[in-house]
Enzyme design. Structure first.
Site, short mmCIF file in Angstrom:
data_model
loop_
_atom_site.label_atom_id
_atom_site.label_comp_id
_atom_site.label_asym_id
_atom_site.label_seq_id
_atom_site.Cartn_x
_atom_site.Cartn_y
_atom_site.Cartn_z
N CYS A 26 -34.12 9.12 14.90
CA CYS A 26 -34.58 9.77 13.66
C CYS A 26 -33.46 9.79 12.61
O CYS A 26 -33.70 9.54 11.43
CB CYS A 26 -35.07 11.18 13.95
N ARG B 48 -34.30 10.19 20.86
CA ARG B 48 -35.27 10.42 19.78
C ARG B 48 -34.58 10.97 18.54
O ARG B 48 -34.86 10.54 17.41
CB ARG B 48 -36.36 11.37 20.26
N CYS C 173 -35.82 16.48 8.84
CA CYS C 173 -36.88 16.48 9.85
C CYS C 173 -38.21 16.94 9.26
O CYS C 173 -39.27 16.39 9.56
CB CYS C 173 -36.50 17.38 11.02
N HIS D 137 -42.30 15.86 9.43
CA HIS D 137 -43.00 16.71 10.40
C HIS D 137 -43.36 18.08 9.85
O HIS D 137 -43.66 18.99 10.63
CB HIS D 137 -42.14 16.86 11.65
#
Length: 271
Positions: free
Chosen positions: A232, A228, A180, A184
Site C-alpha cells: 500500500c 499488504r 489509507c 478505504h
C-alpha cells in the site's frame, strides 16, 4: 508448489477476484459467490500452513533450536489464541510487537539467525515457494482459527501505538496526497475493477483483517499483513515501509484493535 496447482489458483483468482471482499459477499445476487466459496474450500495456502508447522517444530539455525519456546503472549509454545491478541506489549523487548516482529525476535534469540538475513527474505518473490516467515506466520495464525480478535490496550505502550496508527491511517501525505483513508474511507470504491473494503464499516474491516495472512493468486504465494502495508505504501508512492518498523506496528495495532470480535479464518484468498 506444483505448477499445475499454481496455474489453477491464478486462473481462479483472476476469474473470481479477491476472496473475502465484504462488499461482494454481502450481495445475494453476486454471481461470483459460488467461485469464492470453492476457493475458500480448496485454498493453496493450506500448503504453507503445513510447511509452517514443520518449520515451527524443527530444530534450526546456529543454535539448532525449535520455536517451541517462543512466547507470543500466552506463554512459551502456546499458540492457540495467541495471534488473536497481537500486537501486544512484551516486557522482554520493551516493545509492542505484531506476529512477524515477535517471530523475528524468537528466530534471532532462540535459533541464532541474523536479523538482517531474515528481513532480507521475509517477503518472498512472486511465483516462488514463499519464505519461512510467511509460512510460520500463517501457521501460527491458523491456530487461532474460529477465535475472535481480542487486542488489548491495557499497557501505555499499546495505547501509544494505537493512537499513532489511527493518526497514520487518516494522514494524507506524499506526492499523491494519499492516505489509507483515501481508498478505504468510503463505500463503493474500486481500483482496477477491484472492490476496496470500506474500513469505516466495522463488519467489512473485520472480514478483511480476519482473513490475513492470505494466499494471493496473482503472486502465487502467501502474503502477510506486513506485505499488504508495504505494498500500500508503494502504491501511494510513500517512502518504503521498513519491515516490522514502528510505523507498520502502529498501523497493525490500530487495524487489529478496530477489528476486535472479528473471527479469524485463514488462509484467506486474495486476487
Amino acid at each position: 508448489m506444483p505448477k499445475a496447482l499454481w496455474s489453477t489458483a491464478v486462473c481462479a483468482a483472476l476469474l473470481f477476484g479477491q476472496f473475502g471482499t465484504a462488499v461482494s459477499q454481502n450481495n445475494p445476487d453476486d454471481g461470483l459467490a459460488v467461485g469464492r466459496k470453492m476457493l475458500a474450500e480448496d485454498n493453496p495456502g493450506e500448503l504453507w500452513i503445513d510447511r509452517g508447522n514443520r518449520l515451527f517444530h524443527e530444530k534450526r539455525g546456529p543454535k539448532k533450536a525449535s520455536l517451541e519456546q517462543c512466547d507470543f503472549g500466552l506463554g512459551p509454545g502456546k499458540l492457540d489464541g495467541a495471534s488473536a491478541q497481537l500486537p501486544r506489549y512484551f516486557a522482554d523487548t520493551d516493545k509492542v510487537q505484531d506476529l512477524e516482529s515477535r517471530l523475528l525476535t524468537c528466530m534471532v534469540e532462540l535459533q541464532g539467525f541474523k536479523r538482517e538475513d531474515i528481513v532480507k527474505t521475509a517477503i518472498s518473490p512472486a511465483l516462488s515457494d514463499g519464505s519461512d516467515m510467511e509460512s510460520l506466520a500463517i501457521y501460527i495464525t491458523s491456530r487461532s482459527n474460529g477465535m475472535k480478535m481480542n487486542v488489548s490496550l491495557s499497557h501505555p505502550r499499546e495505547r501509544e501505538m494505537y493512537k499513532a496508527g489511527e493518526y497514520l491511517f487518516y494522514r494524507r501525505s506524499g506526492q499523491t496526497d494519499f492516505g489509507c483513508v483515501t481508498c478505504h474511507g468510503d463505500a463503493g470504491k474500486r481500483i482496477r475493477l477491484q472492490d476496496l473494503p470500506h474500513m469505516m464499516d466495522k463488519k467489512q474491516l473485520q472480514e478483511v483483517i480476519g482473513s490475513w495472512p492470505a494466499y494471493r493468486g496473482t503472486n502465487g504465494v502467501v502474503r502477510t499483513l506486513q506485505w499488504r502495508l508495504y505494498d500500500c505504501f508503494w502504491q501511494m508512492r510513500l517512502p518504503e515501509l521498513e519491515y516490522t518498523s514502528d510505523v507498520s506496528i502502529a498501523l497493525t495495532t490500530y487495524l487489529h484493535r478496530q477489528s476486535n470480535e472479528a473471527v479469524i479464518r485463514v488462509p484467506g484468498f486474495k486476487r
